[in-house]
Design an enzyme around this catalytic site. Structure first.
Site, PDB file in Angstrom:
ATOM      1  N   GLU A   3       9.543  10.117   2.656  1.00  0.00           N
ATOM      2  CA  GLU A   3       9.373  11.063   3.766  1.00  0.00           C
ATOM      3  C   GLU A   3       8.499  10.336   4.775  1.00  0.00           C
ATOM      4  O   GLU A   3       7.301  10.173   4.540  1.00  0.00           O
ATOM      5  CB  GLU A   3       8.670  12.339   3.282  1.00  0.00           C
ATOM      6  CG  GLU A   3       9.402  13.086   2.186  1.00  0.00           C
ATOM      7  CD  GLU A   3      10.629  13.811   2.677  1.00  0.00           C
ATOM      8  OE1 GLU A   3      10.713  14.072   3.888  1.00  0.00           O
ATOM      9  OE2 GLU A   3      11.519  14.097   1.857  1.00  0.00           O
ATOM     10  N   CYS A  26       4.119  15.914  10.421  1.00  0.00           N
ATOM     11  CA  CYS A  26       5.341  15.109  10.439  1.00  0.00           C
ATOM     12  C   CYS A  26       6.473  15.831  11.147  1.00  0.00           C
ATOM     13  O   CYS A  26       7.394  15.208  11.654  1.00  0.00           O
ATOM     14  CB  CYS A  26       5.747  14.759   9.012  1.00  0.00           C
ATOM     15  SG  CYS A  26       5.865  16.207   7.963  1.00  0.00           S
TER      16      CYS A  26
HETATM   17  P1  NAP Z   1       0.233   5.569   5.320  1.00  0.00           P
HETATM   18  O1  NAP Z   1      -0.819   4.734   5.901  1.00  0.00           O
HETATM   19  O2  NAP Z   1       1.571   4.976   5.107  1.00  0.00           O
HETATM   20  O3  NAP Z   1      -0.374   6.123   3.963  1.00  0.00           O
HETATM   21  C1  NAP Z   1       0.339   7.048   3.194  1.00  0.00           C
HETATM   22  C2  NAP Z   1      -0.093   6.921   1.763  1.00  0.00           C
HETATM   23  O4  NAP Z   1       0.316   5.657   1.249  1.00  0.00           O
HETATM   24  C3  NAP Z   1      -1.587   7.023   1.533  1.00  0.00           C
HETATM   25  O5  NAP Z   1      -1.822   7.745   0.357  1.00  0.00           O
HETATM   26  C4  NAP Z   1      -1.987   5.567   1.369  1.00  0.00           C
HETATM   27  O6  NAP Z   1      -3.134   5.408   0.573  1.00  0.00           O
HETATM   28  C5  NAP Z   1      -0.797   5.027   0.638  1.00  0.00           C
HETATM   29  N1  NAP Z   1      -0.610   3.585   0.745  1.00  0.00           N
HETATM   30  C6  NAP Z   1      -0.842   2.790   1.804  1.00  0.00           C
HETATM   31  N2  NAP Z   1      -0.504   1.516   1.508  1.00  0.00           N
HETATM   32  C7  NAP Z   1      -0.051   1.524   0.226  1.00  0.00           C
HETATM   33  C8  NAP Z   1       0.435   0.529  -0.642  1.00  0.00           C
HETATM   34  N3  NAP Z   1       0.553  -0.742  -0.256  1.00  0.00           N
HETATM   35  N4  NAP Z   1       0.787   0.884  -1.889  1.00  0.00           N
HETATM   36  C9  NAP Z   1       0.698   2.156  -2.298  1.00  0.00           C
HETATM   37  N5  NAP Z   1       0.233   3.149  -1.513  1.00  0.00           N
HETATM   38  C10 NAP Z   1      -0.128   2.846  -0.250  1.00  0.00           C
HETATM   39  O7  NAP Z   1       0.494   6.882   6.169  1.00  0.00           O
HETATM   40  P2  NAP Z   1      -0.576   7.918   6.721  1.00  0.00           P
HETATM   41  O8  NAP Z   1      -1.247   7.255   7.851  1.00  0.00           O
HETATM   42  O9  NAP Z   1      -1.390   8.505   5.615  1.00  0.00           O
HETATM   43  O10 NAP Z   1       0.375   9.095   7.220  1.00  0.00           O
HETATM   44  C11 NAP Z   1       0.865   9.197   8.530  1.00  0.00           C
HETATM   45  C12 NAP Z   1       2.355   9.036   8.539  1.00  0.00           C
HETATM   46  O11 NAP Z   1       2.937   9.867   7.555  1.00  0.00           O
HETATM   47  C13 NAP Z   1       2.973   9.448   9.838  1.00  0.00           C
HETATM   48  O12 NAP Z   1       3.843   8.451  10.246  1.00  0.00           O
HETATM   49  C14 NAP Z   1       3.745  10.726   9.493  1.00  0.00           C
HETATM   50  O13 NAP Z   1       4.909  10.940  10.249  1.00  0.00           O
HETATM   51  C15 NAP Z   1       4.088  10.519   8.079  1.00  0.00           C
HETATM   52  N6  NAP Z   1       4.261  11.793   7.414  1.00  0.00           N
HETATM   53  C16 NAP Z   1       5.506  12.173   7.043  1.00  0.00           C
HETATM   54  C17 NAP Z   1       5.702  13.373   6.403  1.00  0.00           C
HETATM   55  C18 NAP Z   1       7.069  13.806   5.966  1.00  0.00           C
HETATM   56  O14 NAP Z   1       7.158  14.750   5.195  1.00  0.00           O
HETATM   57  N7  NAP Z   1       8.112  13.162   6.405  1.00  0.00           N
HETATM   58  C19 NAP Z   1       4.619  14.212   6.140  1.00  0.00           C
HETATM   59  C20 NAP Z   1       3.355  13.799   6.535  1.00  0.00           C
HETATM   60  C21 NAP Z   1       3.184  12.583   7.178  1.00  0.00           C
HETATM   61  P3  NAP Z   1      -4.592   5.154   1.185  1.00  0.00           P
HETATM   62  O15 NAP Z   1      -4.920   6.337   2.011  1.00  0.00           O
HETATM   63  O16 NAP Z   1      -5.406   5.039  -0.045  1.00  0.00           O
HETATM   64  O17 NAP Z   1      -4.485   3.899   1.989  1.00  0.00           O
END
Ligand code: NAP
Length: 515
Positions: free
Chosen positions: A256, A295
């Site tokens: 997602e 999102c």
């Molecule tokens: P992110 O930086 O990709 O992080 C998301 C999650 O992934 C966090 O729990 C993060 O952990 C973890 N993570 C990061 N690098 C990782 C790796 N190499 N291995 C395993 N886990 C890893 O995204 P975000 O900044 O939290 O969220 C914003 C984005 O999410 C936006 O683009 C938004 O559109 C999208 N989003 C989508 C939905 C949907 O349902 N489609 C819902 C909400 C948000 P840490 O925090 O510990 O780094």
């Protein structure tokens, strides 16, 4: 300072140094610290599979439904505490916090109801029986059985309560144990919620674990019956799709990700009408609720050229009413974004948009927030831009994850609107505002292949509508292309990720007895 722990292998454990610090994004005051370094992730997975998986599979759907009901109750009795934590750690106003926390409760309750409906069964039929032989004696039947592994749930920072609950509800009801990993920066709510589930004895041993920080080497240990469900950015999704477990052990990865959700105003919608009021209310709510960090939030607002100046004036008037500041203060409608990194990302996104768009409201987002020490907090004000060139690449290519949207003019032709929406590359939800069934009938088949959900705003449904930004447990959540290609929720549909579909061939009476 409070130190968060992880709950793995049936116990709370603390990680080693170094620790990440969780802050209040309105004041930058440190709130808690956490680390997962040194935690035995392979052991955590094994414990979940063996203890949690077995425990859940002995329960019927109705009994698993009761587990979900107990989880919803555990949130209910701690609601005030969780709302306060969301205000502190998430930059949420109380209303934003309710959206997350009450959404978690509602989703768990909806799946608890579904469990009760499914009853005392352990195996679900997938469709009707199929006659295979000369007579109905030789038949076929597809069945859905819970996978024997564990589900790793990696969540984004913006919905620490709902994100954990909506994924857990589907996996647990399907009979698969969960390891939840909230985003580190806003993990306080997920942490307190999980403590509540365990304090109340809501979940069977091993069925719910929490990794309160980075996942370490957890992904390397995922095995053939495990599942990975991820919510977050496309960049992280790309890395996770490429992990060895996904490539060499066929571990399914549900993604997602980003979405440039759109809103289309049809030419039939008159100024001052109920449908127009809904169009404005939905767009302004999506720009400002959770400071635009949803999102499903509307990022592109597609408006008939002939109505452009009037619609821009309508937005200016409504956005001027939004008070930005410390979300703990009464009267504040929008808080900060959740971290310094997010603030930098949003500012860079506005700069990129500014190259091909004109300012309508809020300039580049500079704001003097109320109730905050000067220079403190990760604040950006609501920003509305106008794309005179409707096909400007940045408008359709970059998700600015903050209180930012762009108005795009079109001729009023539904095919042109759908073509502009499709430039977003696949999204979670697009809304169409119209009381003209002809317009809707032409727009829907063009828009549907690019979305997981379409919201059809009209005068008749306006008084009951929660808006396109609200994800409902009964409807599909997810979208193709840029949105990640994932599918969550949607009642039974959301459980599919955790079930193996198996075709059975045999005597009809044997098959009937099984399902
Ligand atoms: P992110 O930086 O990709 O992080 C998301 C999650 O992934 C966090 O729990 C993060 O952990 C973890 N993570 C990061 N690098 C990782 C790796 N190499 N291995 C395993 N886990 C890893 O995204 P975000 O900044 O939290 O969220 C914003 C984005 O999410 C936006 O683009 C938004 O559109 C999208 N989003 C989508 C939905 C949907 O349902 N489609 C819902 C909400 C948000 P840490 O925090 O510990 O780094």
């Amino acid at each position: 300072m409070q130190r968060l722990m992880s709950f793995v292998s049936g116990e709370w454990v603390e990680g080693n140094e170094p620790r990440s610090v969780l802050v209040n994004p309105a004041t930058e005051e440190p709130l808690a610290e956490t680390s997962t370094a040194g935690i035995d992730m392979a052991g955590a997975l094994a414990y979940a599979r063996e203890r949690g998986g077995k425990a859940l599979r002995t329960l019927s759907f109705a009994e698993r439904g009761k587990v979900l009901r107990a989880m919803a109750n555990a949130i209910h009795v701690r609601r005030e505490e969780l709302l306060a934590l969301a205000v502190q750690n998430g930059g949420n106003t109380r209303s934003d916090a309710k959206f997350d926390v009450d959404g978690a409760m509602a989703t768990l309750s909806a799946y608890a109801d579904l469990g009760a409906e499914l009853g005392e069964r352990h195996l679900l039929p997938d469709g009707e029986g199929i006659q295979l032989g000369r007579t109905a004696r030789l038949s076929g039947q597809h069945v859905l059985a819970p996978k024997r592994g564990a589900a790793l749930h990696i969540n984004a920072f913006n919905f620490p309560a709902w994100g954990l609950a909506e994924k857990a509800a589907t996996a647990l009801l399907a009979g698969v144990p969960v390891i939840a990993k909230p985003a580190t920066s806003t993990a306080l709510v997920a942490y307190r919620m999980t403590r509540g589930f365990l304090e109340d004895g809501a979940v069977p041993d091993g069925s719910l674990s929490l990794v309160a920080g980075p996942p370490g080497d957890l992904l390397e240990h995922l095995d053939r019956q495990d599942v990975l469900a991820f919510t977050g950015s496309s960049q992280t999704a790309m890395k996770l799709r490429g992990v060895d477990a996904a490539l060499s052990r066929s571990v399914p990865v549900n993604v997602e990700a980003d979405s440039l959700n759109a809103s289309v105003l049809a030419p039939d919608v008159a100024a001052g009408s109920e449908t127009e009021a809904l169009f404005f209310a939905d767009a302004v709510r999506d720009m400002t609720q959770k400071a635009g960090q949803k999102c499903t939030a509307i990022r592109r607002i597609i408006v008939p050229e002939a109505r452009l100046s009037e619609v821009l004036a309508g937005f200016e008037e409504r956005l001027a009413d939004v008070t930005v500041g410390d979300p703990a203060r009464e009267g504040v409608r929008m808080g900060p974004v959740t971290s310094a990194d997010q603030l930098a990302e949003v500012r860079a996104g506005i700069e990129a948009l500014a190259e091909t768009t004109e300012p309508v409201f809020g300039g580049a987002g500079a704001i003097e927030p109320v109730g905050v020490d000067q220079g403190k907090g990760y604040f950006v004000g609501p920003v509305l831009r106008l794309a005179r060139d409707p096909r400007a690449a940045a408008v359709h290519g970059r998700e600015v994850f903050g209180p930012v949207a762009t108005v795009i003019p079109y001729s009023g032709d539904p095919d042109e609107a759908a073509e502009l929406v499709a430039l977003g590359g696949g999204g979670l939800v697009t809304s169409v505002y119209s009381d003209d069934r002809g317009f809707v009938a032409r727009a829907v088949p063009e828009l549907a292949p690019h979305h997981g959900r379409l919201y059809l705003g009209s005068a008749k449904m306006a008084s009951q509508s929660p808006g396109p930004g609200t994800v409902l447990p009964t409807l599909l959540h997810g979208g193709p292309g840029r949105a990640g290609g994932g599918q969550e929720l949607g009642g039974l549909r959301g459980m599919r990720l955790y079930q193996q579909c198996t075709a059975l061939q045999g005597d009809k009476s044997v098959l009937n007895a099984l399902v």
